[in-house]
Write an enzyme that holds these catalytic residues in place. Structure first.
Site, PDB file in Angstrom:
ATOM      1  N   LYS A   1       1.570  -3.644   8.687  1.00  0.00           N
ATOM      2  CA  LYS A   1       3.104  -2.228   8.621  1.00  0.00           C
ATOM      3  C   LYS A   1       4.589  -3.567   8.931  1.00  0.00           C
ATOM      4  O   LYS A   1       4.620  -4.123   9.684  1.00  0.00           O
ATOM      5  CB  LYS A   1       3.101  -1.613   9.314  1.00  0.00           C
TER       6      LYS A   1
ATOM      7  N   GLN B   1       5.088   3.152   1.438  1.00  0.00           N
ATOM      8  CA  GLN B   1       6.252   3.216   2.805  1.00  0.00           C
ATOM      9  C   GLN B   1       6.100   4.067   3.738  1.00  0.00           C
ATOM     10  O   GLN B   1       6.043   5.132   2.533  1.00  0.00           O
ATOM     11  CB  GLN B   1       7.581   2.798   2.043  1.00  0.00           C
ATOM     12  N   GLY B   2       6.327   3.760   4.411  1.00  0.00           N
ATOM     13  CA  GLY B   2       6.391   5.139   5.423  1.00  0.00           C
ATOM     14  C   GLY B   2       6.807   4.384   6.128  1.00  0.00           C
ATOM     15  O   GLY B   2       8.071   3.905   6.728  1.00  0.00           O
TER      16      GLY B   2
ATOM     17  N   LEU C   1       1.090  -1.362   0.177  1.00  0.00           N
ATOM     18  CA  LEU C   1      -0.234   0.354   0.587  1.00  0.00           C
ATOM     19  C   LEU C   1       0.733   1.365   0.203  1.00  0.00           C
ATOM     20  O   LEU C   1       0.118   2.055  -0.195  1.00  0.00           O
ATOM     21  CB  LEU C   1      -0.222   0.098   0.906  1.00  0.00           C
TER      22      LEU C   1
ATOM     23  N   VAL D   1       3.253  -1.217   3.829  1.00  0.00           N
ATOM     24  CA  VAL D   1       2.183  -0.926   4.966  1.00  0.00           C
ATOM     25  C   VAL D   1       2.106  -2.622   3.341  1.00  0.00           C
ATOM     26  O   VAL D   1       1.767  -1.844   2.565  1.00  0.00           O
ATOM     27  CB  VAL D   1       1.850  -0.111   4.808  1.00  0.00           C
TER      28      VAL D   1
ATOM     29  N   ASP E   1       5.390  14.320  13.600  1.00  0.00           N
ATOM     30  CA  ASP E   1       4.869  13.842  11.931  1.00  0.00           C
ATOM     31  C   ASP E   1       3.690  14.081  11.554  1.00  0.00           C
ATOM     32  O   ASP E   1       3.582  13.125  10.814  1.00  0.00           O
ATOM     33  CB  ASP E   1       6.065  12.475  11.871  1.00  0.00           C
TER      34      ASP E   1
ATOM     35  N   PHE F   1       9.910   3.906   8.897  1.00  0.00           N
ATOM     36  CA  PHE F   1      10.466   2.543   9.214  1.00  0.00           C
ATOM     37  C   PHE F   1      10.642   1.008   8.624  1.00  0.00           C
ATOM     38  O   PHE F   1      10.358   0.203   8.763  1.00  0.00           O
ATOM     39  CB  PHE F   1      10.803   2.072  10.172  1.00  0.00           C
TER      40      PHE F   1
END
Ligand code: NAG
Ligand code: NAG
Ligand code: NAG
Ligand code: NAG
Length: 856
Positions: free
Chosen positions: A566, A546-547, A544, A552, A663, A549
């Site tokens: 994740k 990349q975030g 879905l 997903v 964030d 660390f």
């Protein structure tokens, strides 16, 4: 070399030939390249002329691409490409596309089948498709014959036939689960109702099912054979292989004489047969057939019932058990199974050794490869819910341990002469152990009751000693473990102390550090295999995004529930702490504007979090995409702004802790079905003591464009740095532009600068996204812009708190202060202070996440 040359020149010749005369010619080649195609009257033939591939009509008037034996007159199809997407025109065309995939198109040019079933096309140019002598049809880079590098292979997508060297089972690396499905009927290769599939939980075995109903199982692999397929013994013409490793669970066979053909097939009535080709009679000879008898039919004799095909009636209850439904039993219906005739008493129970048993259904069995039989027995005895145990592997004197803590289902006992199955130890009350085996139909192997008694007697007294030793062992081990645990938490404390010196303060750490927290978590634990299956082994198709660390993935649990998983990047050491942080935080948080976490998986190598799945992905995907931003009307936008404000307020004030998100950005705002926003990604959030308002860090983590100046430059963070990020978010939602990258070239201003300038010129409405046209409330928009500007003011103390923000956003009447100069964040100063050494260079789409290591 010579053969290679001649082969190439023949191919070239034939290719040229076929270009000029592209009618009824057999391409005596095994390969198609991107400039060639396969049409109705041509076939591919493997190099050794073992297999042939081409179009065929099975007799239902449709066209399929399939593979059959070249030398065997009676067409025997071993694979079909487009089994469920037949071509019903009179011709088809198999070609390799520009992006290197194979496609089959019908006369009208419609795609009937493609080797690429994912959304993302494989981007390998210059591929060739080749039919190999083992019947595998592969797609590979032109000059690379390495099997590891096949881009696609028919062996990964079996039809109804298992050929030598083909694997049935699960490849954990690629996520591909290979199993057999029969043809619909003898002249329709479409997918039939049965499946022959490796189970991958517990103690693996192969299961034949009709739709979802189990009809036969092979029994687990015992090192030599499947425990329910005794005919596998003494086979001299082939070798069977079963692999259960960290990479795969698979079954395959290979022929010792490669010119002998054998295949394993499931037919449309759910019959599993192995055939061998007899050259002498030119016919397929049935080597074996399953199911063989009533005892093979799944669960004929019910729970704890034992099926014995050599007895009448075929169902029996073993010592210590009696028929559960006597009446039905007398009518020879054993399906209700057996029940215990004496009450168990965990401590004193014994185990009855039953020989030649096909082991019970084992998808829920507990397995341990390292334990030996006596350790296994001791564990089983100690655990009152353990109903039976056995060796995993019966070769070389036996090894490994399988334990059943459920009703024992679908057992059968073979006659001694059949030499099938293996020993199974079933828990029975001590008093029953002395009794002779039950009347009549228990085939008491050697007919020597006292011998069995003696064996049991000896094993019980031997067991006593073993158990005593084991208890001692476990006591000592437990003690040791407790010490190790203590040690590791001490170590943990020390690392946090170091962090403390660096300025990331976790004042509540006494309650929330390390293992203690992990123990406290009331979060469902998933096992890695479950999540791997759910996400198609973390395939790119399921990705879905990349975030922070990790990546997903979209996953579907067995029960059909769709989730987001994740997975932390393994390389990122820091990630583990981040994950624990996230888990411990998020597990305690519940708010409708926060993403809900459903569970986690923390294993040695793997750390994963399972979240609720958000149908509409993240806000940035809508906001910054021209087409999709049209869907965000003003009503939706303002509800997103308000939702985020409430979520953030909850984090700052209303939850039991004070949490700084650190964030906040568009890609961390997820949208559900109704476009309601939910804040996600607490990976870098920090818990603050409720009396604490500000902290410092040398490690600045966040996203450029959303960071407040005091945080980016000096490492100060507080709820007010989140407020700043939220202000940026408001302005982005209104303008549909990103703060970073939206420099107006003429005056070098970013989005905040532009908003500030327009506001002062009285032209604030010019900021509004074109996609909104004039379909918005001017008052609301102006109010939001003003709130946004108040949030991004340069001085943290000037910025409103989130509770004030929520109030300002929801009320038309509350008077609002005039914003002061925003914390401008121009590119020039960034270059001096922010080193773009990336924490997570994966986050390219959503803005760059930066780390400033030691900013001073
Ligand atoms: C098959 O498709 C290829 C590529 O699209 C084309 O060049 C070729 O002419 C087609 N052949 C036939 C017989 O339609
Ligand atoms: C292998 O099988 C072929 C065909 O069945 C037979 O002719 C040949 O003798 C066999 N080779 C060996 C080494 O057994
Ligand atoms: C499947 O195989 C069995 C055993 O050979 C046979 O009796 C049955 O008719 C076959 N079913 C079909 C649909 O051919
Ligand atoms: C023992 O029993 C408990 C429940 O009573 C169970 O959770 C545990 O997994 C069992 N098995 C083993 C092998 O320890």
């Amino acid at each position: 070399m010579k053969t290679f040359h001649s082969h190439v020149s023949t191919s070239i010749f034939i290719f040229i030939f076929s270009v000029f005369y592209s009618f009824h010619s057999v391409l005596a080649i095994d390969t198609i390249t991107s400039t060639q195609s396969l049409t109705i009257n041509k076939t591919l033939v493997s190099n050794g002329e073992v297999f042939e591939l081409g179009f065929f009509d099975p007799g239902n008037g449709n066209l399929y691409i399939g593979i059959w034996y070249k030398q065997i007159q009676q067409k025997t199809y071993v694979w079909v490409a487009n089994r469920d997407t037949a071509i019903n025109s009179s011709t088809g065309n198999l070609t390799i596309t520009d992006n290197g995939n194979m496609v089959l198109v019908d006369e009208a040019g419609a795609v009937a089948w493609s080797s690429d079933d994912s959304d993302q096309s494989t981007q390998v140019v210059n591929t060739v498709a080749q039919l190999l002598d083992n019947g595998n049809f592969v797609l590979r880079p032109q000059n690379d014959q390495n099997p590891e590098n096949y881009i696609w292979q028919s062996f990964d997508y079996p039809t109804d036939t298992l050929l030598p060297e083909m694997k049935l089972g699960w490849d954990k690396k690629s996520g591909i689960h290979r199993f057999l499905r029969p043809w619909k009927t003898n002249n329709d290769p479409g997918t039939g109702d049965y499946s022959f599939k490796m189970t991958i939980n517990g103690f693996p075995e192969i299961l034949l099912s009709h739709n979802e109903t189990k009809t036969w199982r092979t029994g687990a692999w015992n090192g030599k054979m499947f425990s329910g397929v005794p005919v596998m013994k003494g086979v001299s013409i082939m070798q069977f292989e079963f692999r259960d490793t960290s990479d795969e669970i698979s079954y395959s066979f290979k022929m010792l004489n490669s010119s002998v053909h054998s295949r394993l097939v499931i037919n449309s009535s759910g019959i599993n047969q192995r055939y061998v080709w007899l050259e002498t009679t030119k016919a397929w000879n049935v080597f074996w057939t399953f199911p063989v008898d009533f005892c093979d039919h799944f669960e004929t004799c019910g729970p704890f019932g034992i099926c014995d095909a050599n007895a009448a009636p075929i169902c029996k209850c073993t010592t210590g058990f009696r028929p559960k439904n006597k009446h039905a039993w007398d009518l020879r219906d054993g399906s209700d199974g057996c029940e215990r005739s004496s009450k168990l008493d965990c401590g004193s129970d014994g185990f009855l050794r039953m020989k030649n048993m096909k082991l019970p259904e084992s998808s829920k069995a507990f397995v341990d490869r390292k334990m030996n039989l006596s350790e296994c027995g001791a564990i089983c005895k100690r655990n009152c819910s353990c109903a039976a145990y056995a060796n995993m592997n019966i070769t070389e004197g036996g090894s490994g341990c399988v334990i059943w803590e459920v009703d024992l289902i679908d057992m059968r006992q073979y006659a001694e002469s059949e030499d099938g199955g293996q020993d199974l130890y079933v828990r029975v009350a001590a008093s029953d152990l002395d009794k002779p085996p039950m009347t009549g139909n228990t085939k008491n192997s050697s007919g020597n009751g006292s011998k069995v008694g003696r064996v049991v007697g000896i094993s019980i007294s031997a067991c006593g000693v073993v158990i005593f030793l084991l208890i001692l062992y476990f006591y000592l081990r437990k003690k040791k473990k407790a010490q190790t645990l203590k040690r590791s938490s001490i170590r943990k404390e020390r690392t946090e102390d170091v962090i403390l010196k660096d300025g990331v303060i976790l004042p509540s750490r006494r309650d929330y550090h390390g293992d203690t927290v992990m123990d406290e978590l009331e979060l469902p634990l998933f096992d890695f295999t479950t999540l791997a299956i759910a996400t198609n082994n973390f395939s790119d198709t399921n990705k879905l995004g990349q975030g922070g660390f990790g990546c997903v993935y979209k996953g579907t649990l067995m029960e059909g529930e769709v989730v987001a998983v994740k997975r932390l990047s393994r390389v990122c050491e820091q990630g583990i702490e981040e994950l624990k942080n996230e888990v411990r935080l998020i597990a305690k948080l519940q708010h409708r504007n926060l993403v809900r976490v459903l569970g986690c998986c923390i294993e040695v190598e793997e750390k994963l979090l399972v979240y609720e799945f958000m149908e509409n992905k993240s806000l940035d995907m809508f906001l910054f995409e021209k087409e999709k931003s049209m869907k965000l009307n003003w009503k939706i936008r303002i509800s997103i702004i308000r939702g985020c404000a409430r979520g953030l307020l909850y984090l700052h004030q209303d939850s039991r802790f004070k949490i700084i998100h650190r964030d906040m950005k568009a890609s961390n705002i997820l949208l559900d079905k109704e476009m309601q926003p939910k804040i996600s990604d607490f990976g870098i959030a920090r818990i603050f003591g409720s009396d604490q308002t500000e902290a410092e860090t040398k490690i600045v983590v966040g996203t450029y464009g959303y960071m407040s100046p005091e945080y980016a430059m000096e490492g100060h963070f507080s709820t007010k740095s989140d407020v700043f990020s939220f202000g940026v978010l408001i302005l982005e939602i209104i303008s549909g532009k990103r703060n970073r990258g939206s420099y107006n070239t003429s005056n070098n201003l970013n989005l905040l600068g532009q908003a500030w300038t327009l506001w002062n010129e009285g032209n604030a409405l010019q900021l509004v996204d074109y996609a909104l046209g004039d379909r918005f409330s001017k008052n609301e928009v102006l109010r939001c812009i003003q709130v946004g500007l108040l949030c991004v003011q340069g001085q943290p103390e000037d910025r409103p708190s989130m509770s004030k923000v929520v109030l300002l956003l929801s009320s038309e009447t509350v008077r609002m202060p005039q914003p002061k100069h925003p914390g401008l964040f121009t590119r020039k100063t960034d270059n001096e202070t922010v080193s773009p050494s990336i924490v997570d260079d994966n986050m390219t789409i959503n803005g760059i996440t930066l780390t400033i290591l030691d900013g001073r």
